[in-house]
Design a protein around this motif. Sequence first.
Motif, PDB file in Angstrom:
ATOM      1  N   LYS A  76       0.861  -1.341  -0.172  1.00  0.00           N
ATOM      2  CA  LYS A  76      -0.061  -0.017  -0.065  1.00  0.00           C
ATOM      3  C   LYS A  76       0.848   1.266  -0.024  1.00  0.00           C
ATOM      4  CE  LYS A  76      -3.749  -2.020   2.276  1.00  0.00           C
ATOM      5  NZ  LYS A  76      -4.786  -2.218   3.669  1.00  0.00           N
ATOM      6  N   LYS A  77       1.752   1.250   0.806  1.00  0.00           N
ATOM      7  CA  LYS A  77       2.704   2.434   0.772  1.00  0.00           C
ATOM      8  C   LYS A  77       3.672   2.592  -0.507  1.00  0.00           C
ATOM      9  CE  LYS A  77       2.170   3.547   5.227  1.00  0.00           C
ATOM     10  NZ  LYS A  77       1.902   4.911   5.956  1.00  0.00           N
ATOM     11  N   TRP A  78       3.889   1.509  -0.970  1.00  0.00           N
ATOM     12  CA  TRP A  78       4.837   1.636  -2.134  1.00  0.00           C
ATOM     13  C   TRP A  78       3.769   2.095  -3.282  1.00  0.00           C
ATOM     14  CZ3 TRP A  78       9.544  -1.193  -3.273  1.00  0.00           C
ATOM     15  CH2 TRP A  78       9.888  -1.124  -4.394  1.00  0.00           C
ATOM     16  N   LYS A  79       2.867   1.817  -3.546  1.00  0.00           N
ATOM     17  CA  LYS A  79       1.580   2.332  -4.279  1.00  0.00           C
ATOM     18  C   LYS A  79       1.270   3.530  -4.066  1.00  0.00           C
ATOM     19  CE  LYS A  79      -2.554   1.275  -6.998  1.00  0.00           C
ATOM     20  NZ  LYS A  79      -3.685   0.319  -7.112  1.00  0.00           N
ATOM     21  N   ALA A  80       1.110   3.987  -2.671  1.00  0.00           N
ATOM     22  CA  ALA A  80       0.701   5.471  -2.488  1.00  0.00           C
ATOM     23  C   ALA A  80       1.964   6.478  -2.550  1.00  0.00           C
ATOM     24  CB  ALA A  80       0.328   5.545  -0.947  1.00  0.00           C
ATOM     25  N   GLN A  81       2.933   5.975  -2.492  1.00  0.00           N
ATOM     26  CA  GLN A  81       4.224   6.982  -2.760  1.00  0.00           C
ATOM     27  C   GLN A  81       4.830   6.877  -3.964  1.00  0.00           C
ATOM     28  OE1 GLN A  81       6.855   6.475   0.762  1.00  0.00           O
ATOM     29  NE2 GLN A  81       5.280   6.264   2.224  1.00  0.00           N
ATOM     30  N   ASP A  82       4.170   6.024  -5.090  1.00  0.00           N
ATOM     31  CA  ASP A  82       4.669   6.073  -6.220  1.00  0.00           C
ATOM     32  C   ASP A  82       5.928   5.770  -6.528  1.00  0.00           C
ATOM     33  OD1 ASP A  82       3.823   6.122  -8.931  1.00  0.00           O
ATOM     34  OD2 ASP A  82       4.002   8.326  -9.176  1.00  0.00           O
ATOM     35  N   VAL A  83       6.679   4.511  -5.877  1.00  0.00           N
ATOM     36  CA  VAL A  83       7.724   4.329  -5.770  1.00  0.00           C
ATOM     37  C   VAL A  83       8.498   3.949  -7.158  1.00  0.00           C
ATOM     38  CG1 VAL A  83       9.578   2.643  -4.791  1.00  0.00           C
ATOM     39  CG2 VAL A  83       7.922   3.883  -3.427  1.00  0.00           C
ATOM     40  N   CYS A  84       7.667   3.094  -7.984  1.00  0.00           N
ATOM     41  CA  CYS A  84       7.985   2.582  -9.211  1.00  0.00           C
ATOM     42  C   CYS A  84       8.238   3.722  -9.924  1.00  0.00           C
ATOM     43  CB  CYS A  84       6.948   1.613  -9.785  1.00  0.00           C
ATOM     44  SG  CYS A  84       6.792  -0.056  -9.094  1.00  0.00           S
TER      45      CYS A  84
END
Length: 134
Positions: A76-84
């Motif tokens: 969830k954090k990965w997606k919310a913080q747009d890491v990709c």
Amino acid sequence: MEGFKRYVEVGRVVLINKGEYAGKIAAIVDIVDHRRVLVDSPCPEVPRHVARIGSVVLTPIVMQVPRGARSGVVAKKWKAQDVCNKWNSTAWAKSLHTKKVRSQLNDFDRFAVMRLKKQRRDQVNVAVAKASKA
């Protein structure tokens, strides 16, 4: 003193450069000891596992995740913080992608790349000659 800014910390995004998951990115979830970290990634090809610090490279990207976060929270954090997208926009990721594409070229493709580079070089030389003449 400005200098070293990439610390081994919870939430730091790392590039795995050795082993089974080489070339993939993951986030540090916990620090096991001075040589190993627990990494997790929402990517299905990188499961949650303990990795040696020598087999990962620290990136400038840091996520805000609690220590020991479970895989769902990390996703969830990965997606919310747009890491990709942050990773894909770095020059480092672009150069890795270029190397991968170049390594998969066949002989004719390499020849085409050489011809295109020669055309670009000739155009630059003509522009420089015009500019220096004027």
